[in-house]
Design a protein around this motif. Structure first.
Motif, PDB file in Angstrom:
ATOM      1  N   ALA A  72       0.832  -1.209   0.000  1.00  0.00           N
ATOM      2  CA  ALA A  72       0.000   0.000   0.000  1.00  0.00           C
ATOM      3  C   ALA A  72       0.863   1.254   0.000  1.00  0.00           C
ATOM      4  N   LYS A  73       1.917   1.273   0.817  1.00  0.00           N
ATOM      5  CA  LYS A  73       2.804   2.435   0.887  1.00  0.00           C
ATOM      6  C   LYS A  73       3.507   2.659  -0.453  1.00  0.00           C
ATOM      7  N   LEU A  74       4.002   1.582  -1.067  1.00  0.00           N
ATOM      8  CA  LEU A  74       4.681   1.724  -2.345  1.00  0.00           C
ATOM      9  C   LEU A  74       3.734   2.258  -3.412  1.00  0.00           C
ATOM     10  N   LYS A  75       2.504   1.767  -3.432  1.00  0.00           N
ATOM     11  CA  LYS A  75       1.516   2.252  -4.401  1.00  0.00           C
ATOM     12  C   LYS A  75       1.238   3.735  -4.198  1.00  0.00           C
ATOM     13  N   GLN A  76       1.155   4.177  -2.945  1.00  0.00           N
ATOM     14  CA  GLN A  76       0.924   5.598  -2.667  1.00  0.00           C
ATOM     15  C   GLN A  76       2.087   6.435  -3.174  1.00  0.00           C
ATOM     16  N   LEU A  77       3.306   5.985  -2.928  1.00  0.00           N
ATOM     17  CA  LEU A  77       4.482   6.737  -3.361  1.00  0.00           C
ATOM     18  C   LEU A  77       4.578   6.821  -4.880  1.00  0.00           C
ATOM     19  N   VAL A  78       4.282   5.722  -5.565  1.00  0.00           N
ATOM     20  CA  VAL A  78       4.296   5.729  -7.030  1.00  0.00           C
ATOM     21  C   VAL A  78       3.186   6.631  -7.545  1.00  0.00           C
ATOM     22  N   ARG A  79       2.007   6.504  -6.982  1.00  0.00           N
ATOM     23  CA  ARG A  79       0.874   7.356  -7.379  1.00  0.00           C
ATOM     24  C   ARG A  79       1.221   8.833  -7.233  1.00  0.00           C
ATOM     25  N   ASP A  80       1.875   9.188  -6.130  1.00  0.00           N
ATOM     26  CA  ASP A  80       2.236  10.590  -5.890  1.00  0.00           C
ATOM     27  C   ASP A  80       3.138  11.146  -6.984  1.00  0.00           C
ATOM     28  N   VAL A  81       3.893  10.279  -7.654  1.00  0.00           N
ATOM     29  CA  VAL A  81       4.779  10.708  -8.738  1.00  0.00           C
ATOM     30  C   VAL A  81       4.049  10.714 -10.083  1.00  0.00           C
ATOM     31  N   ILE A  82       3.286   9.662 -10.378  1.00  0.00           N
ATOM     32  CA  ILE A  82       2.724   9.543 -11.730  1.00  0.00           C
ATOM     33  C   ILE A  82       1.323  10.115 -11.878  1.00  0.00           C
ATOM     34  N   ASP A  83       0.541  10.193 -10.793  1.00  0.00           N
ATOM     35  CA  ASP A  83      -0.846  10.675 -10.888  1.00  0.00           C
ATOM     36  C   ASP A  83      -1.346  11.097  -9.511  1.00  0.00           C
ATOM     37  N   PRO A  84      -0.850  12.243  -8.983  1.00  0.00           N
ATOM     38  CA  PRO A  84      -1.149  12.650  -7.610  1.00  0.00           C
ATOM     39  C   PRO A  84      -2.640  12.786  -7.280  1.00  0.00           C
ATOM     40  N   GLU A  85      -3.472  13.002  -8.276  1.00  0.00           N
ATOM     41  CA  GLU A  85      -4.903  13.185  -8.018  1.00  0.00           C
ATOM     42  C   GLU A  85      -5.661  11.864  -7.920  1.00  0.00           C
ATOM     43  N   ARG A  86      -5.019  10.786  -8.268  1.00  0.00           N
ATOM     44  CA  ARG A  86      -5.694   9.479  -8.292  1.00  0.00           C
ATOM     45  C   ARG A  86      -6.007   8.972  -6.887  1.00  0.00           C
ATOM     46  N   ASP A  87      -7.216   8.455  -6.713  1.00  0.00           N
ATOM     47  CA  ASP A  87      -7.634   7.821  -5.461  1.00  0.00           C
ATOM     48  C   ASP A  87      -7.340   6.332  -5.568  1.00  0.00           C
ATOM     49  N   LEU A  88      -6.616   5.800  -4.599  1.00  0.00           N
ATOM     50  CA  LEU A  88      -6.273   4.386  -4.609  1.00  0.00           C
ATOM     51  C   LEU A  88      -7.254   3.527  -3.816  1.00  0.00           C
ATOM     52  N   GLY A  89      -8.368   4.096  -3.420  1.00  0.00           N
ATOM     53  CA  GLY A  89      -9.366   3.316  -2.692  1.00  0.00           C
ATOM     54  C   GLY A  89      -8.845   2.834  -1.359  1.00  0.00           C
TER      55      GLY A  89
END
Length: 96
Positions: A72-89
Protein backbone atom coordinates in the motif's frame (compact mmCIF):
# COMPACT_ATOMS: atom_id res chain seq x y z
CA UNK A 1 2.92 9.03 -31.77
CA UNK A 2 1.84 7.89 -28.30
CA UNK A 3 2.80 9.60 -25.06
CA UNK A 4 5.73 8.05 -23.21
CA UNK A 5 4.66 6.33 -20.00
CA UNK A 6 6.73 6.21 -16.78
CA UNK A 7 9.17 3.37 -16.19
CA UNK A 8 9.58 1.81 -12.75
CA UNK A 9 12.96 0.23 -11.94
CA UNK A 10 13.28 -2.08 -8.97
CA UNK A 11 16.93 -2.82 -8.20
CA UNK A 12 17.35 -5.72 -5.78
CA UNK A 13 20.25 -7.55 -4.16
CA UNK A 14 20.89 -11.01 -5.62
CA UNK A 15 23.19 -11.89 -2.69
CA UNK A 16 20.31 -11.27 -0.27
CA UNK A 17 17.93 -13.24 -2.52
CA UNK A 18 15.40 -10.40 -2.80
CA UNK A 19 14.21 -11.37 -6.30
CA UNK A 20 10.87 -12.72 -5.02
CA UNK A 21 10.22 -9.53 -3.06
CA UNK A 22 11.09 -7.39 -6.09
CA UNK A 23 8.88 -9.52 -8.34
CA UNK A 24 5.97 -9.31 -5.92
CA UNK A 25 6.27 -5.51 -5.72
CA UNK A 26 6.44 -5.32 -9.54
CA UNK A 27 3.28 -7.42 -9.75
CA UNK A 28 1.47 -5.18 -7.26
CA UNK A 29 2.42 -2.04 -9.20
CA UNK A 30 1.45 -3.55 -12.56
CA UNK A 31 -1.91 -4.67 -11.16
CA UNK A 32 -2.69 -1.20 -9.84
CA UNK A 33 -1.16 0.97 -12.58
CA UNK A 34 -1.59 -1.30 -15.62
CA UNK A 35 -2.54 1.53 -17.98
CA UNK A 36 -0.35 4.28 -16.51
CA UNK A 37 3.06 2.54 -16.57
CA UNK A 38 5.15 1.84 -19.63
CA UNK A 39 7.06 -0.95 -17.94
CA UNK A 40 8.43 -2.28 -14.67
CA UNK A 41 12.04 -3.42 -14.86
CA UNK A 42 13.78 -5.72 -12.39
CA UNK A 43 17.50 -4.96 -12.11
CA UNK A 44 19.82 -7.37 -10.28
CA UNK A 45 22.40 -5.80 -7.99
CA UNK A 46 24.58 -6.59 -4.97
CA UNK A 47 25.57 -5.15 -1.62
CA UNK A 48 22.15 -5.09 0.03
CA UNK A 49 20.62 -2.75 -2.54
CA UNK A 50 16.86 -2.40 -2.84
CA UNK A 51 15.63 0.70 -4.63
CA UNK A 52 12.51 1.69 -6.50
CA UNK A 53 12.72 4.52 -9.02
CA UNK A 54 10.24 6.06 -11.41
CA UNK A 55 12.18 7.44 -14.34
CA UNK A 56 14.87 9.46 -12.51
CA UNK A 57 12.91 9.93 -9.27
CA UNK A 58 14.04 7.82 -6.28
CA UNK A 59 10.86 6.56 -4.64
CA UNK A 60 12.25 4.10 -2.10
CA UNK A 61 15.68 3.11 -0.89
CA UNK A 62 15.98 0.36 1.71
CA UNK A 63 18.91 1.88 3.61
CA UNK A 64 17.55 5.44 3.53
CA UNK A 65 13.96 4.53 4.31
CA UNK A 66 14.58 1.80 6.88
CA UNK A 67 13.65 -1.51 5.28
CA UNK A 68 11.02 -2.40 2.73
CA UNK A 69 7.72 -0.66 1.96
CA UNK A 70 4.47 -2.57 2.21
CA UNK A 71 2.44 -2.76 -0.98
CA UNK A 72 0.00 0.00 0.00
CA UNK A 73 2.80 2.44 0.89
CA UNK A 74 4.68 1.72 -2.34
CA UNK A 75 1.52 2.25 -4.40
CA UNK A 76 0.92 5.60 -2.67
CA UNK A 77 4.48 6.74 -3.36
CA UNK A 78 4.30 5.73 -7.03
CA UNK A 79 0.87 7.36 -7.38
CA UNK A 80 2.24 10.59 -5.89
CA UNK A 81 4.78 10.71 -8.74
CA UNK A 82 2.72 9.54 -11.73
CA UNK A 83 -0.85 10.68 -10.89
CA UNK A 84 -1.15 12.65 -7.61
CA UNK A 85 -4.90 13.19 -8.02
CA UNK A 86 -5.69 9.48 -8.29
CA UNK A 87 -7.63 7.82 -5.46
CA UNK A 88 -6.27 4.39 -4.61
CA UNK A 89 -9.37 3.32 -2.69
CA UNK A 90 -8.56 1.00 0.18
CA UNK A 91 -4.80 1.58 -0.24
CA UNK A 92 -5.36 5.23 0.71
CA UNK A 93 -7.47 4.62 3.79
CA UNK A 94 -5.79 5.34 7.10
CA UNK A 95 -5.41 2.50 9.55
CA UNK A 96 -7.28 3.16 12.77
Amino acid sequence: MSERKPVIRITYCTQCQWLLRAGWMAQELLSTFSLELGEVVLVPGTGGIFTVTCDDHLIWERKRDGGFPDAAKLKQLVRDVIDPERDLGHSDRKKS
